[in-house]
Design a protein around this motif. Structure first.
Motif, PDB file in Angstrom:
ATOM      1  N   GLY A 234       0.487  -1.124  -0.290  1.00 23.39           N
ATOM      2  CA  GLY A 234      -0.462  -0.150  -0.044  1.00 23.39           C
ATOM      3  C   GLY A 234       0.669   1.095  -0.005  1.00 23.39           C
ATOM      4  N   CYS A 235       2.298   1.229  -0.382  1.00 18.75           N
ATOM      5  CA  CYS A 235       3.247   2.509  -0.609  1.00 18.75           C
ATOM      6  C   CYS A 235       1.585   3.071  -1.155  1.00 18.75           C
ATOM      7  CB  CYS A 235       4.530   2.309  -0.781  1.00 18.75           C
ATOM      8  SG  CYS A 235       4.986   0.990   0.735  1.00 18.75           S
ATOM      9  N   LEU A 236       2.070   2.905  -2.481  1.00 20.99           N
ATOM     10  CA  LEU A 236       1.754   3.426  -3.678  1.00 20.99           C
ATOM     11  C   LEU A 236       0.377   4.077  -3.530  1.00 20.99           C
ATOM     12  CD1 LEU A 236       2.347   0.736  -6.795  1.00 20.99           C
ATOM     13  CD2 LEU A 236       4.247   2.722  -5.291  1.00 20.99           C
ATOM     14  N   ALA A 240       4.147   8.469  -5.157  1.00 16.36           N
ATOM     15  CA  ALA A 240       3.757   8.363  -6.451  1.00 16.36           C
ATOM     16  C   ALA A 240       5.195   7.691  -6.535  1.00 16.36           C
ATOM     17  CB  ALA A 240       4.135   9.263  -7.447  1.00 16.36           C
ATOM     18  N   VAL A 241       5.692   6.319  -7.800  1.00 14.32           N
ATOM     19  CA  VAL A 241       7.219   6.542  -7.895  1.00 14.32           C
ATOM     20  C   VAL A 241       7.566   7.307  -9.825  1.00 14.32           C
ATOM     21  CG1 VAL A 241       7.639   4.385  -6.849  1.00 14.32           C
ATOM     22  CG2 VAL A 241       6.438   3.905  -9.047  1.00 14.32           C
ATOM     23  N   ASP A 242       6.606   7.258 -10.315  1.00 10.71           N
ATOM     24  CA  ASP A 242       6.817   8.210 -11.330  1.00 10.71           C
ATOM     25  C   ASP A 242       7.061   9.672 -11.296  1.00 10.71           C
ATOM     26  OD1 ASP A 242       3.909   8.976 -10.714  1.00 10.71           O
ATOM     27  OD2 ASP A 242       3.761   7.234 -12.633  1.00 10.71           O
ATOM     28  N   GLY A 243       6.483  10.359 -12.199  1.00 13.44           N
ATOM     29  CA  GLY A 243       6.917  12.263 -11.673  1.00 13.44           C
ATOM     30  C   GLY A 243       5.714  12.721 -10.989  1.00 13.44           C
ATOM     31  N   LYS A 244       4.973  11.723 -10.332  1.00 10.68           N
ATOM     32  CA  LYS A 244       3.409  12.927  -9.653  1.00 10.68           C
ATOM     33  C   LYS A 244       3.996  12.842  -8.049  1.00 10.68           C
ATOM     34  CE  LYS A 244       0.552  10.507 -12.188  1.00 10.68           C
ATOM     35  NZ  LYS A 244       0.585   9.245 -12.311  1.00 10.68           N
ATOM     36  N   GLU A 245       3.275  13.915  -7.388  1.00 10.83           N
ATOM     37  CA  GLU A 245       3.463  14.201  -6.101  1.00 10.83           C
ATOM     38  C   GLU A 245       2.251  13.043  -5.743  1.00 10.83           C
ATOM     39  OE1 GLU A 245       5.385  15.254  -3.097  1.00 10.83           O
ATOM     40  OE2 GLU A 245       6.572  14.866  -4.737  1.00 10.83           O
ATOM     41  N   LYS A 246       1.786  12.412  -4.578  1.00  7.94           N
ATOM     42  CA  LYS A 246       0.843  11.922  -3.811  1.00  7.94           C
ATOM     43  C   LYS A 246       1.298  12.837  -2.648  1.00  7.94           C
ATOM     44  CE  LYS A 246      -0.156   8.254  -5.998  1.00  7.94           C
ATOM     45  NZ  LYS A 246      -0.393   6.843  -6.036  1.00  7.94           N
ATOM     46  N   ILE A 247       0.445  11.917  -1.416  1.00  5.88           N
ATOM     47  CA  ILE A 247       0.414  12.813   0.140  1.00  5.88           C
ATOM     48  C   ILE A 247       2.175  12.655   1.112  1.00  5.88           C
ATOM     49  CG2 ILE A 247      -0.374  12.378   2.078  1.00  5.88           C
ATOM     50  CD1 ILE A 247      -2.101  11.108   1.464  1.00  5.88           C
ATOM     51  N   GLY A 248       2.888  11.864   0.309  1.00  7.12           N
ATOM     52  CA  GLY A 248       4.259  11.241   0.570  1.00  7.12           C
ATOM     53  C   GLY A 248       5.423  12.090  -0.520  1.00  7.12           C
ATOM     54  N   PRO A 249       6.396  12.355  -0.693  1.00 13.26           N
ATOM     55  CA  PRO A 249       7.305  12.407  -1.232  1.00 13.26           C
ATOM     56  C   PRO A 249       7.517  11.097  -2.866  1.00 13.26           C
ATOM     57  CG  PRO A 249       8.790  12.810   0.651  1.00 13.26           C
ATOM     58  CD  PRO A 249       6.961  11.867   0.932  1.00 13.26           C
TER      59      PRO A 249
END
Ligand code: HEM
Ligand SMILES: [Cu+2]
Ligand SMILES: [Cu+2]
Lengths: 316, 536
Positions: A234-236, A240-249
């Motif tokens: 559930g890390c995703l 994000a692991v591509d260009g986008k930003e979510k709650i976390g870096p």
């Protein structure tokens, strides 16, 4: 400078440590002969001559000039020694890009070796010559040590933490590894070997011996396993692991970057930082983000955390 | 000689030793008796610790653990190290010789708090009884007790840590007592700069004991809590940190190496001028360097942890600080050497041991920079190089200083003289045996042999055999010395009040001193180093 001491250095770094050793020995030797020389010379020269009468002794009680000099000169000398000791040391500790990585986990009383592509071994580490090697060290029960005398380096292996050590093996050969941190009854039997192979031979070994036989060789590469875990944990949802930003870096490019923290300090995103961010996210909070990430200490076992870290490292 | 009158008080029989019976010792308020009790106790543990050392050396004759096995070896070095450190070297000079001679050198009748003094001996005794009790499940953690091993080990770690907690309490009480004594009980006219240097060094030592010992006390309580209640201060699986223990431990245990060495330096500063018939060179430099060492010693604990994953910056700072603490130590060596210049030197046993202290301490001191410099530390840490280094400083330094003190003050403590010939023979055996035993350890350490190894690679055997042979000579020397001390005690020739023609106040009391030391409190008019020929 190699081979300057009788027992043979195995890398150019080790040669620099030997040079430092010799430098300290020369300076120390000078002061040794100076002080012991004067001590013995005075003791002999000024021994009492007549058995029942003292020599005339002058009432000398000190000399500010001498005191000043023998505070000043040793101070300068020690700063010089400090400086070289520190330089050689920092050069050893600088991360080397593109190093071959090997995970070594210590437990009473053996070393478990794991390569990024999933190969495993016990008490034997094989690496190609001429390429830097980075050892990623951990321990599962008590403190252990990882000492490569031919390379003049060692590092403690600490439960619950990751430490690292770099070497640059120039010459093929088989080198001793000792455990140097006392770890119980079998401490002095906790030995292993680092086998440095010529590049070609190493490639062949990876193809054959390294993949087959080997103790319970695990096929899935660490990073692939890490990716699987990361997706299922559930890390995703937050990262994000591509260009986008979510709650976390965003996690891409994190490894090796400089991370600004709440409170103003800046840390390097190395293995230990990544590991800590997963098991104890509140310890270092990234600047500008809320401290909401849950700890995964209980849900992801240490072995798997290592795999996740390996995966994060591939996100360049 | 400048007009210091020396009322050679005739020894009034058995002095403080007159009273007999165990009660007269157990409840004594006399600082001399308390000191003597500490001396007997600590020397006893020195010998026991020495037996363990010989067992270690015996096992190391062969690369395989043939005689006792790995576990027993580990127990032996733990007991050897812990006894030598906690039961011998920390208390021996301060609580033993210090108790005896601080009031005498001050011209006082006793320490400031005599009841506290005997209480601290009994706390100490409780401590060593608990330590002995822990032998039911002997410890194998090394004297450093590193977690997590010590938290998991099945041995009686909890018992032993409580024992050490008590020993620490006793050190704190003694330290406090000495600080107050030195502040309050100096004889009329004895300004700070007229104090013998032994007192300065004991003052610095006491400060360290009072500041640092509580930290180790608390650390051992935390360790006990961890084992008994499962609190996880040092346990990574409970959010603790095993390296934190090392920080706590060395925050105490580095300053404590100065508790071990400063008192011995004080003794050397007394003995050298007396047997050179010269004033001490650089009195103030020696006195203040003790204080500088005592305070600077609190800032360098990290040098025991350069490979424990501290940040390179922290390592660099600790390394630099370490080098600076070395300077005041060097200053002392230079000043002692300069004291010899143009002296009228005689070589009685106290002087031989004092010179040996300087000689061996220089070797110990000059091998320090190899360990203080980061890159060579990373190579040598946890190898036999370290074992050699600290034996040169602890045994070559402190123990030689202690022997110097024992021989120097023996006539005062017992009222009898030692057999000088036997004393010199013992000294020669100790000197040779010591160097053979420990110099080889430098070599085998540089060649890569790790410490705390019951078994080792066959390529290290030659050095180990030589070292074991040396330890036999060393042990023989120590036996001869002990025998000589016992003989002297029983039938040595009667000593005059001041056999060495020394000027500090303890020599104005009778040998052995009476219960309240002085018939009349002495008045001090000058410093205690006015030896030599007065200027025309
Ligand atoms: C009688 C002469 C002595 C001999 C032959 C001797 C021998 C040894 C040896 C061989 C070891 C290394 C054990 C190992 O690492 O495998 C050792 C450790 C040690 N010695 Fe001594 N020693 C002597 C006197 C002393 C004295 C006087 C002290 C007091 C300060 C001392 C303090 C220590 C300490 C603290 C350790 C470390 C123990 C540990 O690793 O936990 N030794 N000794
Ligand atoms: Cu070990
Ligand atoms: Cu230290």
């Amino acid at each position: 400078m190699d081979n300057i001491l009788a027992f043979g250095a195995a890398s150019s770094q080790a040669g620099r440590v030997d040079a430092l050793f010799v430098m300290i020995a020369v300076i120390g030797g000078f002061f040794f002969f100076l002080t012991q020389g004067l001590l013995i010379y005075f003791a002999v020269k000024y021994r009492r001559r007549q058995p029942d009468r003292d020599n005339e002794t002058p009432a000398i009680t000190g000399s500010p000039l001498l005191e000043f000099l023998w505070i000043l000169i040793p101070s300068i000398v020690v700063v010089v020694i400090f400086y070289y000791g520190w330089r050689v040391y920092t050069d050893q500790r600088i991360p080397v890009a593109g190093a071959t990585e090997v995970h070594v986990n210590a437990r009473q009383w053996l070393y478990e070796v794991k390569y990024p592509d999933g190969r495993t071994a016990i008490n034997e580490i094989r690496v190609p010559a001429g390429k830097s090697v980075k050892f990623i060290l951990s321990a599962s029960d008590v403190l252990h040590g990882f000492y490569l005398p031919d390379f003049r380096v060692k590092m403690d292996m600490i439960p619950g933490r990751v430490t690292t050590l770099w070497v640059q093996p120039d010459r093929p050969g088989s080198y001793q590894i000792f455990c140097t941190v006392y770890c119980g009854t079998g401490h002095s039997n906790m030995l292993a070997r680092l086998i440095v192979m010529p590049q070609g031979e190493y490639g062949e070994w990876v193809e054959h011996a390294g993949r087959e036989g080997g103790e319970g060789a695990e096929r899935e590469p660490l990073a692939a396993r890490g990716e699987r875990i990361l997706k299922s944990a559930g890390c995703l949802n937050c990262h994000a692991v591509d260009g986008k930003e979510k709650i976390g870096p965003n996690l891409r490019g994190l490894y090796g970057s400089k991370v600004p923290l709440e409170g103003g300090t800046i840390v390097t995103g190395d293995e230990e930082y990544l590991r800590e961010s997963i098991v104890d996210p509140g310890a270092k909070v990234v600047k500008g983000y809320p401290n909401v990430m849950p700890t995964f200490k209980a849900s992801i076992p240490p072995e798997d955390v290592k795999a996740v870290v390996e995966y994060l490292k591939t996100l360049k | 000689m400048t007009g210091i009158g020396q009322p050679e008080t005739e020894g009034n029989g058995r002095g403080y030793l007159a009273e007999r019976g165990w009660r007269s010792w157990a409840f004594t308020l006399d600082h001399k008796r308390v000191g003597a009790m500490y001396l007997w106790t600590t020397i006893f543990f020195f010998l026991v610790g020495g037996v363990f050392a010989l067992l270690l050396r015996l096992e190391l004759l062969s690369p395989q653990a043939k005689y006792f096995g790995n576990h027993a070896y580990n127990v032996f070095f733990t007991l050897h190290g812990s006894m030598m450190i906690f039961l011998f070297i920390i208390p021996a000079i301060p609580s033993g010789l210090g108790n005896f001679f601080i009031p005498l050198q001050l011209g006082a009748r006793d320490v400031a708090f005599p009841r506290l003094n005997i209480a601290s001996y009994w706390v100490f005794a409780a401590g060593f009884l608990v330590v002995i009790g822990s032998l039911v499940a002997p410890m194998d953690t090394g004297w450093t007790f590193y977690t997590p091993y010590s938290a998991k080990s099945a041995a009686a770690v909890t018992t032993l840590s409580l024992g050490i907690f008590l020993l620490g309490m006793s050190s704190i009480l003694t330290g406090l007592n000495f600080i107050v004594t030195i502040h309050k009980l100096r004889a009329p006219g004895m300004t700070w700069h007229r104090m013998p240097l032994f007192l300065w060094s004991m003052y610095a030592t006491s400060i360290i004991q009072v500041i640092a010992t509580p930290v180790v006390g608390v650390t051992f309580l935390l360790l006990a809590a961890e084992r008994v209640f499962g609190v996880g201060f040092f346990d990574p699986s409970k959010g603790g940190d095993p390296v934190l223990f090392q920080h706590f431990f060395w925050f105490y245990s580095h300053p404590v190496v100065y508790v071990m060495i400063l008192p011995a330096m004080g003794i050397v500063s007394e003995v050298i001028p007396v047997f050179s018939r010269k004033p001490i060179f650089g009195y103030k430099a020696i006195a203040y360097s003790s204080m500088a060492i005592a305070l600077g010693g609190f800032l360098v604990w990290g040098h025991h942890m350069f490979t424990s994953g501290m940040s390179p910056l922290a390592n660099a700072i600790f390394s630099l600080m370490t080098f600076f603490v070395a300077v005041p130590t060097a200053v002392k060596v230079f000043n002692w050497t300069a004291t010899l210049y143009r002296g009228s030197i005689t070589f009685e046993a106290p002087m031989l041991y004092a010179l040996t202290f300087i000689f061996l301490f220089i070797v110990g001191g000059l091998t320090g920079p190899f360990l203080g410099a980061l890159a060579t530390n990373v190579q040598l840490h946890d190898t036999y190089f370290v074992v050699a280094h600290f034996h040169y400083t602890m045994m070559g330094g402190t123990v030689m200083g202690f022997f110097a003190g024992l021989h120097y003050w023996f006539p005062k403590m017992t009222g009898r003289m030692l057999n000088e010939k036997v004393a010199r023979a013992a000294w020669a055996l100790i000197f040779v045996g010591f160097n053979v035993t420990f110099f080889t350890m430098f070599i085998v350490g540089v060649r890569g042999m790790p410490r705390r190894y019951a078994e080792y690679l066959p390529k290290f055997q030659l050095e180990n055999v030589i070292s074991t042979a040396g330890s036999a000579v060393l042990a023989l020397g120590i036996l001869v010395m002990c025998w000589n001390l016992l003989q002297g005690l029983r039938k040595g020739a009667p000593a005059s009040a001041n056999p060495w023609r020394a000027l500090s106040l303890e020599w104005r009391a009778a040998s052995p001193p009476a219960t309240e030391n002085f018939d009349e409190v002495p008045v001090v008019t000058e410093w205690p180093y006015g030896y030599g020929t007065p200027k025309a």
